[in-house]
Design an enzyme around this catalytic site. Structure first.
Site, mmCIF file in Angstrom:
data_model
loop_
_atom_site.group_PDB
_atom_site.id
_atom_site.type_symbol
_atom_site.label_atom_id
_atom_site.label_comp_id
_atom_site.label_asym_id
_atom_site.label_seq_id
_atom_site.Cartn_x
_atom_site.Cartn_y
_atom_site.Cartn_z
ATOM 1 N N HIS A 199 -20.660 49.236 -22.739
ATOM 2 C CA HIS A 199 -21.920 48.744 -22.154
ATOM 3 C C HIS A 199 -22.713 47.915 -23.169
ATOM 4 C CE1 HIS A 199 -21.074 51.762 -19.042
ATOM 5 N NE2 HIS A 199 -20.850 52.586 -20.037
ATOM 6 N N ARG A 214 -3.747 16.000 -7.384
ATOM 7 C CA ARG A 214 -3.535 15.215 -8.600
ATOM 8 C C ARG A 214 -4.681 15.378 -9.597
ATOM 9 N NH1 ARG A 214 -2.416 9.310 -7.265
ATOM 10 N NH2 ARG A 214 -1.441 10.222 -5.425
ATOM 11 N N SER A 224 -27.748 22.790 -35.971
ATOM 12 C CA SER A 224 -28.862 22.501 -35.061
ATOM 13 C C SER A 224 -29.607 21.285 -35.573
ATOM 14 C CB SER A 224 -29.802 23.705 -34.972
ATOM 15 O OG SER A 224 -31.016 23.344 -34.335
ATOM 16 N N ARG A 281 0.817 -1.216 0.000
ATOM 17 C CA ARG A 281 0.000 0.000 0.000
ATOM 18 C C ARG A 281 0.855 1.273 0.000
ATOM 19 N NH1 ARG A 281 -4.702 -1.802 -1.937
ATOM 20 N NH2 ARG A 281 -5.470 -3.572 -0.733
#
Length: 476
Positions: A151, A330, A281, A77
């Site tokens: 704007h 990670r 589409s 491990r």
């Protein structure tokens, strides 16, 4: 393959080049390079490591016995010790000196820094190529007047090429940031379990000069000019936060570009490339949706939000280290790079084939130009003896009336007709139209494009000309 999750970065978006940088193979081969560099440095400095042992390590630097490492990890491990074991199986004469004096972060963190550097160089190269595409575009359209907006409302005029320099200038900021990050990346070096290098003090019997020289040798072999001056077990996680902040900056720039282009495509002034058989589409055959620009916007949003991950990680590290960074790191770091790589691939594709419709651009200019030309018209009338204050008030009235026709009745802008019919101005249509050449309203825009390209962009492109010429093909 259809029964388990696959990341879209692997199947749709990111390049094989960037995917490899964050692959297990890149990581574990870099681990072996670092173990070789450590052994070579220790050999040079007098530890009992032979040239034959180093040669054995070098002979198996790339043919990693993954199955042995995986079987060992199931037992112990621990990923680093599993790969130390697997390397030792292939190198029986050298197995006793692999990883000598080091802790896991010697390979883990130094590898992460190396991958950060390599991945930043890929991002840098792709930004340069996007800049090269936009430079050609800006040069071609530097004198084509178009509406400018504040704007999102028509303001004065600019040029199509000048607007492109705004996109490029954002990317130049990002390029500066990337160069800074690459230039200032340092290896962790061999700092030991808490950053004190205590194990190396033992190995070198207190000769600290040799410990410092060992780090210098490792840096030289791995292509860096130095190690971090102090650390705990890991390099500071602020490095990850800073790098992802830089990637966030790239995403901000590309999102601004893609949003501008999406709006311009709605105006029918410009379009991203649209392939011959592309379907816009499923329900509306006439549509030409800006799907590539939308993807840039979408992925950019992901990068900007992802950049918060390493910031929180950095803020919550305890003392010399804690492991709550690993799982987050990670994912967050790798996917930020994969996403930026994906974005820049699309940017390369889009900027190499931008479509401009000059007649639409000009038609939209001419609808608004009468309002913008009011000051010029007023000056013409003053030269013929008119009173400036009276003319200003009359122009205000005519402009508001013309605006009502456009907004409330859906008609055309008839301001010029109103001025021609008003004896107060004493101007013919020809005299008025002579002042309404769009190029007269763009200020220094064409000259600004020339100056920007000459002073800011071309020197960088020339200095990196060996990296230019890159293209990108996209998956759906």
């Amino acid at each position: 393959m259809y029964q388990s999750y696959e990341s879209p970065f692997g199947t749709r978006y990111a390049s094989e080049e960037m995917q490899y940088l964050f692959s297990a193979d890149k990581k574990f081969k870099t681990w072996r390079r670092l173990w070789i560099a450590l052994a070579r440095a220790e050999h040079k400095l007098g530890l009992p490591i032979t040239e034959e042992q180093i040669a054995e390590l070098e002979a198996h630097a790339d043919d990693i016995n993954y199955e042995v490492a995986e079987e060992r990890e199931r037992l112990v491990r621990h990923d680093v010790m599993s790969h130390v074991y697997a390397y030792g199986v292939q190198c029986p004469n050298a197995k006793g000196i692999i990883h000598l004096g080091a802790t896991s972060c010697y390979v883990g963190d130094n590898t992460d820094i190396i991958i950060l550097r390599d991945a930043l160089q890929v991002v840098r190269r792709k930004i340069l190529n996007v800049l090269a595409n936009l430079a050609k575009f800006a040069e071609e359209y530097k004198s084509l007047p178009c509406l400018a907006y504040t704007h999102l409302q028509p303001a004065q005029l600019t040029t199509v090429g000048k607007r492109a320099t705004l996109w490029m200038n954002e990317l130049l900021y990002d390029l500066d940031e990337i160069d800074y990050r690459i230039r200032n990346l340092k290896l962790l070096g061999s700092k030991g379990t808490t950053g004190t290098q205590a194990s190396f003090v033992e190995l070198f019997e207190g000769d600290t000069a040799k410990i410092k020289q060992m780090d210098a040798y490792i840096c030289e072999e791995m292509g860096f000019d130095g190690v971090v001056p102090v650390s705990g077990q890991t390099y500071s996680r602020k490095i990850d936060a800073a790098v992802l902040a830089t990637l966030s900056g790239v995403a901000q720039s590309t999102s601004k570009f893609s949003n501008d282009l999406r709006i311009l495509q709605n105006f029918k002034e410009m379009e991203e490339p649209f392939e011959k058989n592309q379907i816009g589409s499923s329900a509306m055959p006439y549509k030409r949706n800006p799907m590539r620009s939308e993807r840039i916007t979408s992925l950019s949003r992901y990068v900007i939000t992802d950049s918060l991950n390493p910031a929180f990680t950095s803020a919550t590290q305890w003392f010399e280290r804690t492991l709550d960074d690993s799982a987050n790191k990670r994912i967050a770091v790798a996917e930020a790079f994969l996403a930026v790589d994906s974005i820049l691939n699309i940017m390369l594709n889009v900027t190499s084939g931008l479509v401009v419709y000059p007649k639409v651009v000009t038609a939209r200019v001419m609808k608004e130009l009468p309002f913008m030309a009011t000051e010029n018209i007023m000056m013409q009338a003053v030269k013929k003896g008119g009173d400036r204050q009276e003319l200003h008030e009359r122009l205000r009235q005519h402009s508001q009336a013309a605006a009502r026709v456009v907004k409330e009745e859906g008609g055309e802008n008839d301001l010029i007709d109103r001025v021609c019919a008003d004896p107060l101005f004493n101007l013919t249509r020809e005299e008025i139209l002579s002042e309404m050449q769009p190029i007269h309203f763009v200020g220094r825009a064409p000259e600004q494009v020339d100056e920007f390209l000459q002073d800011c962009v071309n020197p960088i492109l020339e200095a990196n000309r060996d990296l230019l010429g890159e293209t990108a093909s996209l998956k759906v």
